[in-house]
Design a protein around this motif. Structure first.
Motif, short mmCIF file in Angstrom:
data_model
loop_
_atom_site.label_atom_id
_atom_site.label_comp_id
_atom_site.label_asym_id
_atom_site.label_seq_id
_atom_site.Cartn_x
_atom_site.Cartn_y
_atom_site.Cartn_z
N TYR A 255 0.66 -1.50 0.19
CA TYR A 255 0.24 -0.12 0.20
C TYR A 255 1.22 1.25 0.05
O TYR A 255 1.93 1.14 0.30
N ASP A 256 0.19 2.47 -0.65
CA ASP A 256 0.75 3.35 -0.54
C ASP A 256 1.61 3.86 0.63
O ASP A 256 0.23 4.09 1.46
N PRO A 257 2.04 5.19 0.89
CA PRO A 257 1.70 5.88 3.29
C PRO A 257 0.81 6.59 2.66
O PRO A 257 0.09 6.96 2.01
N LEU A 258 0.07 6.53 4.05
CA LEU A 258 -0.56 7.66 4.45
C LEU A 258 -0.51 8.44 3.85
O LEU A 258 0.55 9.23 4.43
N PRO A 259 -1.87 9.29 3.37
CA PRO A 259 -1.17 11.54 3.30
C PRO A 259 -1.69 11.46 5.29
O PRO A 259 -1.66 11.19 5.98
N GLN A 260 -0.41 12.48 5.01
CA GLN A 260 0.28 13.53 5.99
C GLN A 260 -1.30 14.51 5.82
O GLN A 260 -1.48 15.09 5.30
N VAL A 261 -2.02 14.41 7.21
CA VAL A 261 -2.93 15.62 8.26
C VAL A 261 -2.35 16.47 8.70
O VAL A 261 -2.36 16.01 9.54
N ALA A 262 -2.50 17.68 8.27
CA ALA A 262 -2.19 19.13 8.68
C ALA A 262 -3.49 19.50 9.65
O ALA A 262 -4.63 19.23 10.44
N PRO A 263 -2.79 19.32 11.41
CA PRO A 263 -4.18 19.87 12.24
C PRO A 263 -4.75 21.13 11.73
O PRO A 263 -4.78 22.09 11.65
N LEU A 264 -6.12 20.80 12.36
CA LEU A 264 -7.03 22.21 12.27
C LEU A 264 -6.67 23.57 12.73
O LEU A 264 -6.81 23.48 14.01
N LEU A 265 -6.68 24.29 12.18
CA LEU A 265 -6.19 25.37 12.62
C LEU A 265 -7.45 26.43 12.63
O LEU A 265 -8.45 26.36 11.32
N PRO A 266 -7.26 27.85 13.15
CA PRO A 266 -8.76 28.86 13.72
C PRO A 266 -8.11 29.41 11.68
O PRO A 266 -7.30 29.79 11.63
N ALA A 267 -9.11 29.57 11.65
CA ALA A 267 -9.50 30.39 10.28
C ALA A 267 -8.78 32.56 10.40
O ALA A 267 -8.88 32.50 11.96
N GLU A 268 -8.52 32.07 9.07
CA GLU A 268 -6.96 33.73 9.37
C GLU A 268 -8.45 35.17 10.24
O GLU A 268 -9.77 35.13 9.18
N ARG A 269 -7.60 36.03 10.36
CA ARG A 269 -8.89 36.98 10.60
C ARG A 269 -8.58 38.01 9.61
O ARG A 269 -7.54 37.86 9.05
N PRO A 270 -10.16 38.27 9.29
CA PRO A 270 -9.85 39.41 8.46
C PRO A 270 -9.09 40.80 7.77
O PRO A 270 -8.84 40.56 9.18
N GLU A 271 -8.73 40.27 6.94
CA GLU A 271 -7.60 41.73 7.04
C GLU A 271 -8.82 43.32 6.67
O GLU A 271 -7.88 44.14 7.77
N GLN A 272 -9.46 43.49 6.75
CA GLN A 272 -10.45 44.45 7.52
C GLN A 272 -11.59 44.53 8.37
O GLN A 272 -11.37 46.12 8.92
N ALA A 273 -10.30 43.64 9.41
CA ALA A 273 -11.55 43.62 11.11
C ALA A 273 -10.65 44.37 11.44
O ALA A 273 -9.28 44.72 11.54
N PRO A 274 -11.71 45.15 12.28
CA PRO A 274 -10.05 46.17 12.93
C PRO A 274 -9.47 45.59 14.25
O PRO A 274 -9.19 44.64 15.26
N PRO A 275 -8.27 46.22 14.94
CA PRO A 275 -7.69 45.79 15.91
C PRO A 275 -8.56 44.77 16.59
O PRO A 275 -9.55 45.43 17.23
#
Length: 289
Positions: free
Chosen positions: A212-232
């Motif tokens: 069998y082929d190697p299992l795919p590398q699954v990256a850990p789930l990360l929070p969505a990036e903050r939109p650029e137009q959002a205030p500090p």
């Protein structure tokens, strides 16, 4: 006159005749395999024949303890395997010719062979009532991995091991043994490789091992990036605190009359505090069934 014959001496006459010693049984002649499997090839002392129920066991058996490489290094078989001489010779030749050069390129050479199972008087796949397994004939070896001189272990069914290495071992064993079973053959052989020299009509061979082929590398789930137009974040926190909706609920709670104050006011006017009727609970009579 002729001299009289001498009388037999008493000591000689009284001496009992020695019993004839039984002849020693001839030593069994070594098979051609046993003569070829010398200590220069393997440490494999002979053991007595095994004759069990249902054809279990075999003759010309050895205990394969180690395989001696051409450079005199020893590859330990852990634990030692009980095999027919012919099967032990095939395993030794496979390790010496194919696996040792492969392991030399990986990490200083092979040091041991992981024996998962050899002789065991049982049916196929340990199913009760099944046909006698080649393990029951001492004609099979289950290999799980081989160890390297640098301390690493190469598992033959580990999908993280390079695919080309596992395919090299696959082609090697299928060319040497009449039966090869591994992952994909059935769920009994997902964690090891079964090898045997079963004899079949027309020299039919079975080679069932899916690499069998190697299992795919699954990256850990990360929070969505903050939109650029959002205030500090500091500004956003202050704006949340200054919203009118945040204080509206507090003002609403302050405007609500306190139940205790209402009761005190009613008592001052000379009346009894207003009580709400409590709902009555109906009692259920237990029924005996």
């Amino acid at each position: 006159p002729a001299a009289p014959a001498e009388a037999a001496r008493p000591s000689e006459a009284a001496k009992p005749a020695e019993a004839a010693k039984p002849a020693e049984p001839p030593k069994p002649q070594l098979s051609a395999c046993r003569q070829a499997l010398t200590e220069e090839i393997a440490i494999a002392p002979s053991i007595p024949d095994i004759h069990g129920a249902g054809g279990c066991g075999g003759e010309d058996l050895v205990r394969l303890e180690a395989i001696v490489l051409p450079d005199k290094r020893k590859v330990a078989v852990r634990p030692a395997a009980i095999l027919r001489c012919r099967m032990a010779g095939a395993v030794a030749d496979w390790v010496r010719t194919d696996i040792a050069p492969l392991a030399q390129r990986l990490g200083g050479g092979i040091s041991n062979l992981d024996n998962f199972d050899s002789f065991e008087c049982r049916g196929r796949n340990r199913v009760v009532g099944a046909q006698l397994s080649e393990h029951g004939r001492a004609n099979a070896l289950d290999v799980r991995a081989f160890g390297l001189a640098n301390g690493k272990s190469i598992s033959l069914t580990d999908r993280s091991v390079p695919r080309d290495l596992r395919e090299t071992v696959l082609h090697s064993v299928c060319a040497r043994f009449s039966t090869v079973l591994g992952p994909g053959s059935d769920w009994y052989h997902e964690d090891h490789i079964h090898l045997d020299l079963a004899e079949r009509r027309g020299n039919y061979r079975i080679c069932q091992w899916n690499v069998y082929d190697p299992l795919p590398q699954v990256a850990p789930l990360l929070p969505a990036e903050r939109p650029e137009q959002a205030p500090p974040r500091e500004v956003a926190a202050k704006s949340d605190a200054s919203r009118p909706d945040a204080t509206k609920s507090d003002h609403g709670k302050a405007d609500e009359p306190d139940a205790a104050q209402s009761d005190d006011a009613a008592a001052a006017r000379g009346g009894a505090p207003e009580t709400k009727p409590q709902p009555t609970k109906k009692r259920r009579q237990s029924r005996r069934l």
